[in-house]
Scaffold this motif. Structure first.
Motif, PDB file in Angstrom:
ATOM      1  N   ASP A  94      40.321  46.065  -0.843  1.00 44.63           N
ATOM      2  CA  ASP A  94      40.372  45.333   0.424  1.00 44.63           C
ATOM      3  C   ASP A  94      40.265  43.836   0.143  1.00 44.63           C
ATOM      4  OD1 ASP A  94      40.606  45.006   3.127  1.00 44.63           O
ATOM      5  OD2 ASP A  94      38.700  45.926   3.651  1.00 44.63           O
ATOM      6  N   LEU A  96      38.305  40.522   2.075  1.00 44.80           N
ATOM      7  CA  LEU A  96      37.205  40.415   3.034  1.00 44.80           C
ATOM      8  C   LEU A  96      36.610  39.010   3.072  1.00 44.80           C
ATOM      9  CD1 LEU A  96      34.010  41.976   1.493  1.00 44.80           C
ATOM     10  CD2 LEU A  96      36.135  41.955   0.247  1.00 44.80           C
ATOM     11  N   VAL A 110      35.158  43.342   6.771  1.00 49.94           N
ATOM     12  CA  VAL A 110      36.274  44.038   6.103  1.00 49.94           C
ATOM     13  C   VAL A 110      37.350  44.424   7.109  1.00 49.94           C
ATOM     14  CG1 VAL A 110      34.682  44.939   4.363  1.00 49.94           C
ATOM     15  CG2 VAL A 110      35.243  46.357   6.342  1.00 49.94           C
ATOM     16  N   ASN A 111      38.510  44.793   6.581  1.00 50.34           N
ATOM     17  CA  ASN A 111      39.615  45.211   7.436  1.00 50.34           C
ATOM     18  C   ASN A 111      39.323  46.550   8.114  1.00 50.34           C
ATOM     19  OD1 ASN A 111      41.877  43.282   7.312  1.00 50.34           O
ATOM     20  ND2 ASN A 111      41.668  43.608   5.107  1.00 50.34           N
ATOM     21  N   LYS A 115      37.668  50.339   6.583  1.00 47.65           N
ATOM     22  CA  LYS A 115      36.225  50.356   6.830  1.00 47.65           C
ATOM     23  C   LYS A 115      35.503  51.518   6.122  1.00 47.65           C
ATOM     24  CE  LYS A 115      35.705  49.472  11.264  1.00 47.65           C
ATOM     25  NZ  LYS A 115      35.386  49.655  12.690  1.00 47.65           N
ATOM     26  N   ASP A 118      35.860  51.439   2.287  1.00 49.27           N
ATOM     27  CA  ASP A 118      35.062  50.342   1.740  1.00 49.27           C
ATOM     28  C   ASP A 118      33.572  50.692   1.735  1.00 49.27           C
ATOM     29  OD1 ASP A 118      37.377  48.887   1.522  1.00 49.27           O
ATOM     30  OD2 ASP A 118      36.926  47.469   3.138  1.00 49.27           O
TER      31      ASP A 118
END
Lengths: 362, 122
Positions: A94, A96, A110-111, A115, A118
């Motif tokens: 990711d 972030l 985070v994207n 989620k 991650d």
């Protein structure tokens, strides 16, 4: 399907809702092109509450986060850092933002689509450090107010002074009976602010911004804006199969830092870079979309990562990940669009000059 | 909005049949789902296209969508005005025809929906 705290507000504005990263989100209200234009010339507000927030708490929080991510995270309670979460093979899980809220309290943003992945990753790496990781995503909402006029109204909306922040810096400011985090960040290439807080605070700020003539904008304009400003999107320019160097994100990988996950692999990737992210424009009208094949003569040399036909642009433009040797400016290539080879030319990928506010010697 | 007197395909194309020719466009629902239309790819005049095959593509800022011919036909004419002003499909979907075609098998018309049967659903 999850809904953000602003869901009902989107419906009231007759938004076109789509499924995105497990959430029902507005793709546009009036239209992508008009919303894009509002952000470039005036102001737009985006609901980005679907993004994920993790809190790393404990004595080793800073040490752990520096082991976890590729950029250097410093003990500075005003700075926001863009970084990558890499796997051991040096590929991004990711991208972030990191906020050092306190010496033992670090926020990772985070994207939305990553989620869960991650959080599993972060949780699996925290053992042995004196800190814990908590997924606090459901407790908070987030809006982004973006555009050249945002500075004129941001203090009024928040009833605080935040317009003195420099790009990639933040403040915690009192709001109603609590606080919100305000950072001079965003993903549009324009000046602007992102605000995190409890749901009811963010709903109030959303309504206050609309009352001050800020245009509600959906994910559609968010994507055209970030693409035009050459900001990468996870799943397109960034993925677990593209190295940070191929994506042009080497600046967020600090090989001179103490050990971090993926460091050894990154040293190799830097030496062995074979592909390159380039800009291109089509030489006739059509639209290059994500994943379309890129050819040099008869040879497949790569894929389109993002492409658009944007208002105000004479030619359709795109980003493509191709074999490095074909990446020279002006190289003639072809994009395969619905079984037709459409001629294109490699060009500078900076389609727009970013309008960030870097104040006070930053 | 559903215009009366037209035939519709489940894939949201409309047809106006006049003897052995049909005029084809996309419905109001289709244009609304697409959002801002910015590009249209039209077929070649003289081309024969079978029922269910793509006769071109309409693209909004966000997405590309193939257009499918709900009956077999030979392309007699294309609305080339849409190449420069594709946004007409948003502002006037029933006034902005896309192709005119010679109907090759009239029986195929039976599979189309009347205006009262057509539903504005995805």
């Amino acid at each position: 399907m999850k809904k953000t705290s602003l869901y009902e507000h989107h419906l009231k504005l007759n938004s076109k809702m789509i499924e995105y990263a497990g959430y029902l989100m507005p793709v546009y209200y009036q239209g992508i092109q008009s919303e894009h234009h509002s952000v470039r010339t005036h102001m737009g507000v985006f609901d980005v509450s679907h993004m994920g927030e993790f809190l790393i708490e404990g004595k080793d929080a800073l040490t752990f986060v520096n082991y976890l991510v590729s950029n250097i995270i410093v003990d500075d309670l005003s700075k926001v850092t863009y970084t990558l979460l890499l796997n051991e093979q040096g590929y991004p899980l990711d991208d972030l933002l990191v906020y050092v809220i306190g010496k033992e309290n670090i926020l990772l943003v985070v994207n939305a689509g990553n989620k869960e992945k991650d959080f599993d990753w972060v949780s699996s790496k925290v053992d042995g450090f004196d800190c814990v990781a908590r997924d606090i995503s459901d407790n908070f909402s987030q809006i982004a107010i973006q555009g050249p006029k945002t500075q004129d109204i941001i203090d009024k909306i928040l009833d605080a002074t935040v317009s003195d922040l420099s790009f990639m810096h933040y403040k915690v400011v009192p709001y109603k009976e609590g606080h919100v985090i305000v950072s001079r960040t965003g993903y549009t290439g324009e000046d602007g602010f992102e605000i995190y807080g409890y749901h009811n605070f963010i709903i109030d700020l959303w309504n206050d911004s609309l009352a001050l003539d800020v245009t509600p904008c959906g994910l559609g304009a968010r994507d055209t804006l970030r693409f035009q400003a050459n900001l990468p999107l996870y799943g397109q320019e960034i993925s677990e199969t593209i190295t940070p160097y191929e994506a042009g994100l080497g600046f967020a990988v600090k090989l001179d830092k103490m050990n971090f996950i993926g460091k050894e692999a990154c040293i190799k990737h830097k030496e062995e870079k074979t592909r390159k992210l380039v800009g291109f424009e089509l030489l006739e009208k059509n639209i290059p979309r994500h994943d379309y094949e890129v050819y040099k003569d008869e040879k497949l040399i790569g894929h389109v990562t993002t492409g658009y036909l944007l208002a105000g642009f004479e030619k359709p433009i795109g980003l493509a990940l191709i074999e490095k040797e074909y990446g020279k400016l002006g190289t003639e290539i072809s994009i395969k669009i619905r079984n037709k080879m459409v001629p294109a030319s490699i060009r500078d990928k900076k389609f727009y000059t970013k309008n960030y506010k870097k104040l006070g010697g930053f | 909005m559903i215009k009366k007197g037209l035939l519709y395909a489940k894939s949201h194309e409309w047809l106006n049949v006049d003897g052995k020719t049909a005029t084809v466009g996309i419905s109001d629902h289709a244009q609304d789902n697409l959002g801002d239309v910015v590009f249209i790819e039209l077929p070649q005049v003289g081309q024969t296209i079978k029922k269910g095959e793509s006769f071109g593509a309409v693209e909004s800022v966000k997405a590309a969508s193939d257009m499918y011919l709900p009956i077999s036909g030979k392309i007699l004419e294309v609305n080339s005005a849409l190449e420069n002003t594709p946004e007409l499909l948003n502002s006037d979907p029933y006034g902005s025809w896309i192709v005119k075609l010679e109907i090759l098998d009239e029986k195929e018309l039976d599979s189309l929906l009347k205006d009262s049967e057509y539903k504005e659903e995805d």
